[in-house]
Structure formats: structure tokens, C-alpha cells
Design an enzyme around this catalytic site. Structure first.
Site, mmCIF file in Angstrom:
data_model
loop_
_atom_site.group_PDB
_atom_site.id
_atom_site.type_symbol
_atom_site.label_atom_id
_atom_site.label_comp_id
_atom_site.label_asym_id
_atom_site.label_seq_id
_atom_site.Cartn_x
_atom_site.Cartn_y
_atom_site.Cartn_z
ATOM 1 N N ALA A 58 -1.051 -5.527 -7.082
ATOM 2 C CA ALA A 58 -2.140 -6.243 -7.738
ATOM 3 C C ALA A 58 -2.331 -7.568 -7.002
ATOM 4 O O ALA A 58 -1.422 -8.028 -6.306
ATOM 5 C CB ALA A 58 -1.772 -6.488 -9.193
ATOM 6 N N GLY A 86 1.260 -2.345 -7.857
ATOM 7 C CA GLY A 86 0.024 -1.637 -8.189
ATOM 8 C C GLY A 86 -0.406 -0.684 -7.086
ATOM 9 O O GLY A 86 -1.062 0.328 -7.359
ATOM 10 N N GLU A 115 1.495 2.302 -7.621
ATOM 11 C CA GLU A 115 1.017 2.894 -8.881
ATOM 12 C C GLU A 115 -0.297 3.652 -8.662
ATOM 13 O O GLU A 115 -0.530 4.683 -9.282
ATOM 14 C CB GLU A 115 0.857 1.802 -9.941
ATOM 15 N N GLU A 144 7.766 -5.617 -8.893
ATOM 16 C CA GLU A 144 7.278 -6.547 -9.928
ATOM 17 C C GLU A 144 8.385 -7.382 -10.535
ATOM 18 O O GLU A 144 8.186 -8.530 -10.916
ATOM 19 C CB GLU A 144 6.556 -5.756 -11.028
HETATM 20 C C1 3H9 Z 1 1.602 -5.857 -9.465
HETATM 21 O O1 3H9 Z 1 1.268 -5.080 -8.628
HETATM 22 C C2 3H9 Z 1 1.353 -5.642 -10.927
HETATM 23 C C3 3H9 Z 1 1.000 -4.231 -11.225
HETATM 24 O O2 3H9 Z 1 2.126 -3.550 -11.688
HETATM 25 C C4 3H9 Z 1 -0.121 -3.931 -12.146
HETATM 26 C C5 3H9 Z 1 -0.671 -4.890 -13.072
HETATM 27 C C6 3H9 Z 1 -1.683 -4.380 -14.031
HETATM 28 N N1 3H9 Z 1 -1.467 -10.730 -4.130
HETATM 29 O O3 3H9 Z 1 4.462 -12.124 2.400
HETATM 30 P P1 3H9 Z 1 3.499 -12.417 3.488
HETATM 31 C C7 3H9 Z 1 -0.422 -12.860 0.433
HETATM 32 S S1 3H9 Z 1 2.350 -7.308 -9.029
HETATM 33 C C8 3H9 Z 1 -2.064 -11.771 -3.518
HETATM 34 O O4 3H9 Z 1 3.625 -13.698 4.200
HETATM 35 P P2 3H9 Z 1 4.603 -10.238 5.035
HETATM 36 C C9 3H9 Z 1 0.646 -13.906 0.656
HETATM 37 O O5 3H9 Z 1 0.572 -14.919 -0.307
HETATM 38 C C10 3H9 Z 1 2.395 -7.280 -7.271
HETATM 39 N N2 3H9 Z 1 -1.653 -12.238 -2.317
HETATM 40 O O6 3H9 Z 1 3.446 -11.228 4.557
HETATM 41 C C11 3H9 Z 1 0.322 -14.396 2.042
HETATM 42 O O7 3H9 Z 1 -0.765 -15.293 1.953
HETATM 43 P P3 3H9 Z 1 -0.916 -16.518 2.966
HETATM 44 C C12 3H9 Z 1 3.432 -6.393 -6.729
HETATM 45 C C13 3H9 Z 1 -0.627 -11.631 -1.725
HETATM 46 O O8 3H9 Z 1 3.996 -9.376 6.056
HETATM 47 C C14 3H9 Z 1 -0.163 -13.126 2.740
HETATM 48 O O9 3H9 Z 1 -0.537 -12.221 1.692
HETATM 49 N N3 3H9 Z 1 3.515 -6.545 -5.295
HETATM 50 C C15 3H9 Z 1 0.022 -10.541 -2.311
HETATM 51 O O10 3H9 Z 1 5.840 -10.998 5.326
HETATM 52 C C16 3H9 Z 1 0.875 -12.484 3.591
HETATM 53 O O11 3H9 Z 1 2.059 -12.286 2.839
HETATM 54 C C17 3H9 Z 1 4.322 -7.425 -4.724
HETATM 55 O O12 3H9 Z 1 5.074 -8.115 -5.374
HETATM 56 C C18 3H9 Z 1 -0.435 -10.086 -3.585
HETATM 57 N N4 3H9 Z 1 0.128 -9.031 -4.212
HETATM 58 O O13 3H9 Z 1 4.941 -9.343 3.763
HETATM 59 C C19 3H9 Z 1 4.269 -7.509 -3.232
HETATM 60 N N5 3H9 Z 1 1.023 -10.129 -1.496
HETATM 61 O O14 3H9 Z 1 -1.066 -15.881 4.329
HETATM 62 C C20 3H9 Z 1 4.110 -8.917 -2.786
HETATM 63 C C21 3H9 Z 1 0.971 -10.941 -0.414
HETATM 64 O O15 3H9 Z 1 -2.105 -17.239 2.459
HETATM 65 N N6 3H9 Z 1 3.976 -9.049 -1.360
HETATM 66 N N7 3H9 Z 1 -0.024 -11.841 -0.543
HETATM 67 O O16 3H9 Z 1 0.382 -17.296 2.841
HETATM 68 C C22 3H9 Z 1 4.982 -8.890 -0.486
HETATM 69 O O17 3H9 Z 1 6.096 -8.549 -0.830
HETATM 70 C C23 3H9 Z 1 4.708 -9.195 0.953
HETATM 71 O O18 3H9 Z 1 3.561 -10.006 1.005
HETATM 72 C C24 3H9 Z 1 4.467 -7.969 1.865
HETATM 73 C C25 3H9 Z 1 4.011 -8.449 3.259
HETATM 74 C C26 3H9 Z 1 5.778 -7.188 1.981
HETATM 75 C C27 3H9 Z 1 3.408 -7.086 1.312
#
Ligand code: 3H9
Length: 691
Positions: free
Chosen positions: A66, A105, A108, A128
Site C-alpha cells: 500500500a 498489499g 495481497e 506490515e
Molecule cells: C500495506 O501494504 C498495507 C496493506 O496490508 C493493506 C492495507 C489496506 N509506500 O526503501 P527504499 C518509497 S503496508 C510509499 O529506499 P529499496 C521510500 O520511502 C506496506 N512509499 O528502496 C523511498 O522514497 P524516497 C507494506 C514507499 O530499493 C522509495 O520508495 N509494504 C513505499 O532499498 C525507495 O524506497 C512495505 O512495508 C510504500 N509502501 O527498497 C514495503 N515503499 O526515495 C516497504 C517504499 O523518497 N518498502 N517507498 O526516499 C520497502 O521495504 C522497500 O522500500 C523496498 C525497496 C524493499 C520495496
């Protein structure tokens, strides 16, 4: 090809419709991505030329979850549930084609597709929990139905990203595609599904993986026990478990109700707010406003470490772990052998626990070379001095390094409190000098304070940040001031804890209050662990401090079986009446007024509010770049519970106005050490948002 909206497009490859999402950086499920998915799948279903649908992403990853930045905002566009209904109830098979990461998400959504194909480098997970949440789009009910309860428990409470091959074994992924050929693989898989008339598999209807665990309460009880220590204080892991219990024991739709109810509880609570804040804080901390993206980053291919003690050894391991050769310098062969022996023992222990292989032990040891002459540091790209905290010694070392090291080498000191500018002034190249403050044990602790001196060049700061990333540290750039950010704030807590035990609270009262708050250990248990005699001298001890009194009584901490506490043979601690008597006597002799009404709340205020105040002073002086950097330091280096978000976030949760009011009162009643920072006053009066 038809464009659906600015982040999605649809193209038919013969009878297969390919719905492509392209919403950098991580294809998070923002309103327009949801719209793209919803409209794309809908029109492909309606298109009579289409027999199957592939959902694929451009850029570095499949949907990573999400859009966290949308949380708490008014909903726009189709909801995620509407998108999932559209996919799951499609009359044509839908295939998720996964590269990068399918997280939260994102997974999901993939779980509502009828099939999943991935490249070997892809990973899937429901992380999450790390945001203080649970998967709120059916993931808690679908994952156990596809991988079983036991695996779902591990995945959802750890948030781990599971490699594709493992997902294939678990059944989470149905098919593998060749690396770099995901689209081709997905098209051919979809063709097979169509030609073989494979069923439209709905994970929600699958029962076989959970059937055996119905009513198996022991499975959950044992699992809870196994993670209790690691997850103490966190709400999300327990709520994730409750959802999996519901998945196993209730029909799907009822399980979804449990999921939604618990998701909302977490989403509106302070823990998730803190953990989401920490997620972004961690991504902000390495962004240094005056250091441009094109700043020169030096290659660090070899490192010299001065000192083979606990710090030097731990620091060296960080580099050997990532394949960078290290030359360690010690004064004598004996000390060198001892230090290198300890490194080997640490690696052997890791191998015994199965964390690394024996071959890796040897590989890493081969990268570590010991020398007894500092002259050996003439060719390394980075030198880290890790001798004990003595300014004259450090000055002398840097003077020597200036004459020995190659031009352009980074000269770093691991000082935890000394003035890096004074150290740099010993050299003719202060622009190459920087502080790299590792935390003990340096091979384990993730925090690194990068201390930017007055003359440190931007390139040296940028290179240090790059090195930190390489050795998997979380680095915060801080300014030169006594104790930098972490220890400077710690001094506030320590001072108040020491005062409180003379005012009537006992060491265990204070430790318990801080432990219950979420710290892994209170300050007195910590002192016992470190040894009370560190820096204490038997010959000059004169009973002036409580520490003197305890050490003189042979209470040196855990190692002598007693310190602030008394320890049994298994090092379990208990309060000791003898300590209570010693403290009372010490306080009475100094006519310190004792009270027996010190509450837990008072202990927390006394210990924590001055830390928040110090944080404001640090910001006021520009010693930290932003409030969230301070929180990064405290959550990663000092055990501040992540679900309280660090001292600055916590202060905001309480209300900075309340903290200010308390400090003003304490200044009047207890003394000038509580004087509020001018910046805190300004923030409160002008309603400034410091985050
Ligand atoms: C969820 O899904 C809830 C659901 O169950 C349903 C609800 C109804 N959103 O980490 P990076 C940005 S909760 C917005 O440096 P990497 C991040 O801030 C979510 N922004 O890259 C950064 O911005 P900036 C569950 C996001 O290659 C840029 O992307 N998912 C999100 O080292 C690059 O990120 C997670 O918890 C997001 N979801 O790693 C996954 N994710 O460049 C969270 C990232 O401005 N994300 N950004 O600083 C991660 O674990 C890592 O970002 C990922 C990439 C592994 C994907």
C-alpha cells in the site's frame, strides 16, 4: 497498447492481455495504481479477444505494498478490496508476474490472482508488522491458506522477504520464469493455463493447508512463547497471530472481519504511527541537505584499523564480512594475536549457530591481516583509529597517519566523545578527517554516528555514508559536540537516574520503569553488565561517588556476582538489601532528602523529559540535521523502543507543550539542569512542526 491512466496501460499479446503498472519508485498501491488495476482488469475481462490476463510492473519491483504516504488521508478512487474482488472474481485467469519484491498489499493483490509466476531474484513478504500493522487486504486469511499456519506465523511476525525459489516450494509461487525474461515467461504460462483449461484458483477457498491445524491451540501458544522476548511491548505481532488463528478456525469472511477490526486498531494507534515514522526517518537520515547527489564518492577497497581491542576487532569484522580486506595494527604481537583470536572465535560461534559456513569463516579471516607497525597503513583507502579514549594518544596517532597514509585516504576516529576538530588539526589534511563512532559490539550494533568535523570535505562525508551502507549500518551524520548525539542525550538520563536513587527510588525501581517503557535494560542493570569498575581506580577511590562505595565493597557488577544487583550462578539478578542500605547511608551522609513516594510516572518524566530537552538543544545548535535523525540514533543505538519512535517522536506524542511545562516547573523546583531549550520554547509558542 491502450493507456488506462498515467501509471498503467493494457496491451494484448495475441489472446493474453498484459496490464502494466509503472508508478516509480516502488509501484505502491496509490489511488491511481488501484484505478489502473481495477479498470485494466475490467476491460480485459470485457474484451472478447482476451483469454487470460497478466499483471506485471515496470521499474525495479512488483507492487511493494500500500502507499504508506496515503495512510490517514481521505480515501480516493477504488478501494483495494474492490480491486481484489475484480481480480479474484474474474472469469478469465489472472496471473501475477513478479520481479523485485511483492510486499504487503502487493502480495495481497498477487494472492487474489489465480496464479503467480516469479523470476529467481524476486522476493515475497508481508512486512506490515514492521510498520506496526498487519496485512489488511485479506493477506492474513489468504497466506495461511496457501502456505499453512506455521509458515504464515513466521512470515507475518518477522516480515521477512522470502526468496522466490522458497516461495515456489511453499506453493506461494506456482511457476518460475527465467531471470530477465518475466514477460515471456508469464505469457507462456498464461497460454498453458488457457490451453490446459486450468481452474480459476481462488486462494480464499483453499482449505487443505489449514485443515490439520484447526483447534491446534498449542501451535499458537508455542509460537507466542518462541517470539515473546523479541516482540515484547509490540502490539502488531500478537494481532497478526490472532488473525492467523482466525484464518485457521473461522470461515474466510469471518476471518476477514477479525483482520479488519484488528487492522483498524493498529492503524489508529500510536505504535504504528511511530513505526511508520521510523520507516521514513530511516530513508531520510542519509540525505544530507548540502551534499549534492553528484558529490565524489571514493572507492573504499581496503581498510586499516588501529587497535585490536573489542572495538577494533568488531569494526574489522564489518569490513571482512563484505569482502573488504583489513589491516589491523596493534602495539605488540601478543595483543594482535589475542585480538585476531577473538575475531576468529566470534566467527566460529556464528558458524556453530549456522549463520555462516566454515568456508566463510576462513574467507573472512583471510581478509584480516595483523601488523605491529603503523607504517603498514600506507596504502589503504580508509583508516579507522579505535584506541582508547585519550586525546593525546589520538593526536599522536593522527600526526603519524598524516605522514604515512596515501593522499586521499579517509582518516577516521572511532572516538565516542572527543573533539574531532582537535584531532583533525594534527594533520595537514583536516578535510580528510572524520569521526566514525561505532557502537559496541561493533560487528552487531547497526548504528554508526558519522561525525562531520568543521573541515571535513563533502566527499569524505558522502564516502563514509556509502561505506556505512555497504557494511549494512544505519548511519546518522552528526556534528562535533561532547558525546555527539547519542551519548550526549544518554548523559541526561544517567544523571537523573543517579540522582533519583539518592532521593529514594531504588535502582530496580528505575530499571523496571525503563524496562516496562520498552528499553531492553535499565541503566543500573546495564552498568552491572558493563562493569562498575570501568574507569574506576582502586588506589584513588575515596568513597565520593556511589560507584566508589560499591566498588570498594567489591561490587563490581555481574562479573563479581554483585553490583547494583546480586546475581545467581546463571547471572539472574535480584534486588539486594545491602545495596539499599549502602545507598541510604550514602544519601543520608550527604543530607539528601529521601522520599518514599517516587512513582513510575515520575521516574519516566525525570529520566526521559531531559533527554527530549537535550534533543532540542542539539537541533538548536545544528548538531543533528533533523529531529528524526535523533530518533534514528536512539532507536538503533540505545534500545529506545521503536514503537515509541525515539525521544523526539515520543515528546510529540506526549505534547511538547506538556514537556515544556514540566521542564519549567522542574527548573524551579529541582535546578538549572532542567532549563528548557530556547528552541523548544519557540516550537511550542509558534506551533512549529519539527518533523
Ligand atoms: C500495506 O501494504 C498495507 C496493506 O496490508 C493493506 C492495507 C489496506 N509506500 O526503501 P527504499 C518509497 S503496508 C510509499 O529506499 P529499496 C521510500 O520511502 C506496506 N512509499 O528502496 C523511498 O522514497 P524516497 C507494506 C514507499 O530499493 C522509495 O520508495 N509494504 C513505499 O532499498 C525507495 O524506497 C512495505 O512495508 C510504500 N509502501 O527498497 C514495503 N515503499 O526515495 C516497504 C517504499 O523518497 N518498502 N517507498 O526516499 C520497502 O521495504 C522497500 O522500500 C523496498 C525497496 C524493499 C520495496
Amino acid at each position: 497498447m491502450s493507456t488506462i491512466n498515467e501509471v498503467s496501460s493494457l496491451e494484448n499479446h495475441s489472446n493474453i492481455a498484459v496490464l502494466t503498472l509503472n508508478s516509480p519508485p516502488v509501484n505502491a498501491l496509490s489511488a491511481n495504481v488501484r484505478e489502473g488495476l481495477h479498470e485494466g482488469v475490467k476491460s480485459a475481462i470485457e474484451d472478447s479477444a482476451v483469454d487470460a490476463i497478466v499483471i506485471i510492473c515496470e521499474g525495479r519491483t512488483f507492487i511493494a505494498g500500500a502507499d504508506i504516504t496515503e495512510f490517514g488521508q481521505a480515501p480516493k478512487g477504488p478501494s483495494l478490496y474492490e480491486v481484489q474482488d475484480m481480480i479474484e472474481n474474474s472469469t478469465k485467469p489472472v496471473v501475477a508476474a513478479i520481479h523485485g519484491t511483492a510486499l504487503g498489499g502487493g502480495l495481497e493483490v498477487a494472492l487474489t490472482c489465480h496464479y503467480r509466476i516469479a523470476v529467481p531474484s524476486a522476493k515475497c513478504g508481508l512486512p506490515e508488522v514492521n510498520l506496526g500493522l498487519l496485512p489488511g487486504a485479506g493477506g492474513t486469511q489468504r497466506l495461511p491458506r496457501i502456505v499453512g499456519a506455521a509458515k504464515a506465523l513466521v512470515m507475518m511476525t518477522s516480515g521477512e522477504h522470502v526468496p522466490a525459489e522458497q516461495c515456489l516450494t511453499m506453493g506461494l509461487v506456482d511457476e518460475m520464469a527465467e531471470e530477465g525474461k518475466l514477460l515471456e515467461g508469464a505469457l507462456s504460462f498464461a497460454e498453458t493455463i488457457v490451453s490446459e483449461k486450468r481452474p480459476l484458483v481462488k486462494v480464499r477457498d483453499a482449505e487443505d493447508k489449514i485443515a490439520a491445524d484447526k483447534g491446534n491451540d498449542a501451535l499458537f501458544a508455542d509460537f507466542r512463547k518462541s517470539i515473546a522476548r523479541k516482540t515484547r511491548g509490540f502490539l502488531a505481532p500478537e494481532y497478526n497471530i490472532q488473525c492467523i488463528e482466525a484464518a485457521v478456525n473461522k470461515p474466510f469472511d469471518e476471518g476477514i472481519k477479525v483482520e479488519q477490526e484488528l487492522f483498524m486498531k493498529l492503524m489508529t494507534g500510536t505504535q504504528s504511527a511511530a513505526q511508520r515514522y521510523m520507516f521514513f526517518a530511516q530513508r531520510q537520515v542519509t540525505k544530507i541537505p548540502d551534499i549534492e547527489a553528484d558529490t565524489e564518492v571514493k572507492d573504499i577497497n581496503s581498510v586499516g584499523v588501529i587497535g585490536a581491542g573489542t572495538m577494533g576487532g568488531g569494526i574489522s569484522m564489518n569490513f571482512a564480512n563484505v569482502g573488504i580486506p583489513v589491516t589491523i595494527i596493534e602495539q605488540s604481537q601478543e595483543r594482535l594475536d589475542k585480538g585476531i583470536g577473538i575475531i576468529r572465535k566470534n566467527y566460529e560461534n556464528s558458524a556453530a549457530k549456522g549463520r555462516i559456513t566454515q568456508a566463510q569463516v576462513e574467507e573472512r579471516m583471510n581478509l584480516i591481516e595483523g601488523k605491529t607497525s603503523i607504517e603498514a597503513l600506507d596504502s589503504q583507502d580508509m583508516i579507522i583509529e579505535a584506541v582508547f579514549e585519550n586525546m593525546d594518544l589520538k593526536k599522536d596517532i593522527f600526526k603519524q597517519l598524516d605522514g604515512i597514509c596515501k593522499q586521499g585516504a579517509i582518516l577516521a576516529s572511532n572516538t565516542s566523545a572527543l573533539d574531532v576538530n582537535v584531532i583533525a588539526a594534527e594533520t595537514n589534511r583536516p578535510e580528510d578527517v572524520i569521526g566514525l563512532h561505532f557502537f559496541s559490539p561493533a560487528n552487531v550494533m547497526r548504528l554508526l554516528e558519522i561525525v562531520r568535523g568543521e573541515k571535513t570535505s563533502k566527499s569524505v562525508v558522502a564516502s563514509s555514508l556509502a561505506v556505512a551502507k555497504k557494511i549494512k549500518k544505519i548511519a546518522a551524520v552528526v556534528g562535533v559536540c561532547p558525546g555527539f548525539v547519542g551519548n550526549r542525550i544518554l548523559a541526561q538520563r544517567q544523571r537523573e537516574a543517579n540522582k533519583l536513587i539518592l532521593e529514594g527510588a531504588l535502582p530496580w525501581d528505575i530499571d523496571d520503569a525503563l524496562f516496562d517503557f520498552g528499553f531492553p535494560m535499565g541503566p543500573f542493570a546495564m552498568s552491572d553488565l558493563a562493569g562498575l569498575d570501568i574507569g574506576w581506580n582502586k588506589d584513588t577511590s575515596n568513597g565520593e561517588s556511589l560507584r566508589d562505595v560499591l566498588c570498594e565493597a567489591g561490587r563490581l557488577g555481574q562479573k563479581s556476582g554483585k553490583g547494583f544487583y546480586i546475581y545467581d550462578e546463571n547471572r539472574n539478578k535480584s534486588p539486594d538489601p545491602e545495596v539499599e542500605a549502602l545507598i541510604r547511608k550514602f544519601g543520608e551522609e550527604r543530607q539528601i532528602r529521601m522520599r518514599d513516594n517516587i512513582t513510575k510516572e515520575e521516574i519516566l518524566e525525570r529520566c526521559l523529559y531531559p533527554m527530549i530537552n537535550e534533543g532540542f538543544k542539539i537541533l538548536e545548535e545544528g548538531m543533528a540535521i533533523r529531529a528524526s535523525d535523533i530518533d534514528i540514533v536512539w532507536t538503533n543505538g540505545y534500545g529506545w523502543p521503536v514503537y515509541e519512535g525515539g525521544p523526539m517522536f515520543y515528546g510529540n506524542t506526549i505534547g511538547f507543550d506538556k514537556v515544556l511545562f514540566w521542564l519549567k516547573k522542574a527548573e524551579l523546583e529541582l535546578g538549572p539542569e532542567f532549563k528548557p531549550s530556547a528552541y523548544l520554547e519557540k516550537v511550542v509558542t509558534e506551533g512549529i512542526n519539527i518533523f
